[in-house]
Design a protein around this motif. Sequence first.
Motif, PDB file in Angstrom:
ATOM      1  N   ILE A  24       0.850  -1.186   0.000  1.00 29.47           N
ATOM      2  CA  ILE A  24       0.000   0.000   0.000  1.00 29.47           C
ATOM      3  C   ILE A  24       0.886   1.236   0.000  1.00 29.47           C
ATOM      4  O   ILE A  24       1.754   1.391   0.849  1.00 29.47           O
ATOM      5  N   TRP A  25       0.654   2.116  -0.959  1.00 31.65           N
ATOM      6  CA  TRP A  25       1.391   3.357  -1.064  1.00 31.65           C
ATOM      7  C   TRP A  25       0.614   4.475  -0.363  1.00 31.65           C
ATOM      8  O   TRP A  25      -0.616   4.451  -0.295  1.00 31.65           O
ATOM      9  N   THR A  26       1.331   5.462   0.118  1.00 35.42           N
ATOM     10  CA  THR A  26       0.730   6.629   0.753  1.00 35.42           C
ATOM     11  C   THR A  26       0.402   7.677  -0.306  1.00 35.42           C
ATOM     12  O   THR A  26       1.237   7.985  -1.158  1.00 35.42           O
ATOM     13  N   VAL A  27      -0.811   8.201  -0.249  1.00 34.54           N
ATOM     14  CA  VAL A  27      -1.195   9.296  -1.150  1.00 34.54           C
ATOM     15  C   VAL A  27      -0.647  10.598  -0.572  1.00 34.54           C
ATOM     16  O   VAL A  27      -1.077  11.060   0.474  1.00 34.54           O
ATOM     17  N   LYS A  28       0.339  11.161  -1.256  1.00 36.38           N
ATOM     18  CA  LYS A  28       0.963  12.400  -0.782  1.00 36.38           C
ATOM     19  C   LYS A  28       0.238  13.642  -1.283  1.00 36.38           C
ATOM     20  O   LYS A  28       0.188  14.657  -0.590  1.00 36.38           O
ATOM     21  N   ASP A  29      -0.300  13.565  -2.487  1.00 31.99           N
ATOM     22  CA  ASP A  29      -0.995  14.712  -3.049  1.00 31.99           C
ATOM     23  C   ASP A  29      -1.941  14.220  -4.138  1.00 31.99           C
ATOM     24  O   ASP A  29      -1.634  13.245  -4.850  1.00 31.99           O
ATOM     25  N   TYR A  30      -3.090  14.903  -4.254  1.00 32.64           N
ATOM     26  CA  TYR A  30      -4.103  14.466  -5.230  1.00 32.64           C
ATOM     27  C   TYR A  30      -4.941  15.656  -5.664  1.00 32.64           C
ATOM     28  O   TYR A  30      -5.547  16.339  -4.838  1.00 32.64           O
TER      29      TYR A  30
END
Length: 368
Positions: free
Chosen positions: A129-135
């Motif tokens: 699972i990757w961390t969402v840093k910006d969206y």
Amino acid sequence: MARAPAPLLLLALLAALAAAAGANAAGRKMVGVYELRKGDFSVKVTNWGATLTSVVLPDCKGNLADVVLGYDTIADYVNGSYYFGALVGRVANRVANARFVLDGKVYHLVPNDGKNALHGGKRGFSKVIWTVKDYVGGGDSPYITLYYHSFDGEEGFPGDLDVYVTYRLSGRYELSLHMNATALDKATPVNLANHAYWNLAGQGRGDILGHTVQLFASRYTPVDGALIPTGAVVPVAGTPYDLRAPTPVGAHVRAIYGGKAGIYGYDTNYAVDGGAGAAALRKVAVVRDGGGSGRAMELWANQPGVQFYTGNFLKDVKGKGGKVYGQYGALCLETQGFPDAVNHPNFPSQIVRPGQVYRHDMVFKFSF
């Protein structure tokens, strides 16, 4: 720029996800699907494996279709074995005998392809699972940036590694990927790749044997029966591997031995023309649908190689919307360092030393 609304799908991590991700903090994160949209062009990405789950764009008549293979649910991605749309690493492709020597020390990786390591091992970057840093889902330049920290010893690889990938709609019908990884404390091999399966007629709409492919590569790296490079880099001229002019995929596909008895098709690393330096973007490939959609795709990247794969091992795979994917149901163009470079000193090096940054850029330009 204003933030887009919450992701289209946001669900608590199920026990299956936690087990797949390992019993750590990452296993308690949320998994979502995030849409990037610009008019009638849209892309979806999940932070499970930093995976590209859909690319929807019009054809020459304005009809929309999703042109990448995939699954309907996150659980299917967790349990799947085809790497649909995934960000694979720490080292994409194969490492012979799941071992290499770096600075005089032998490292043993986790084998998951016979005796070899494939796409980072059993728990590669596509299975975390990757961390969402910006969206930012809309506007002039929609994007999502994902982050993963790979720890020292993960799947046998040395050193802590900080990894980022950004998916961005960088033009009217243009999707760019920017990957970078910083080695924090030890030298380590790094070779990231995106493993999208493309069918420009639309996912699940038959095979890609009628697609034409042009590769800007005059050499390739031959392999043995286990798809491990021999170490040679040879000309494509006069062989079925010569795709320097636009060529239907089906023209020579059955002349190419795919690595297992009775399996034929391309699963081949090409040396992209223009040198081994990973600095400037170079045109890698042009693909056109041979049917009525009129869709075409140009691929540009800054890596020395590209793995051209014709879906040889797809068989009765249940995909999105009830579609069933069969052999040659899609093609992959995975820009990368050369496979097994850690065991071939003559190949462009994939070693990243402490403080150095690995960079991998790709741009997909669509037309119709």
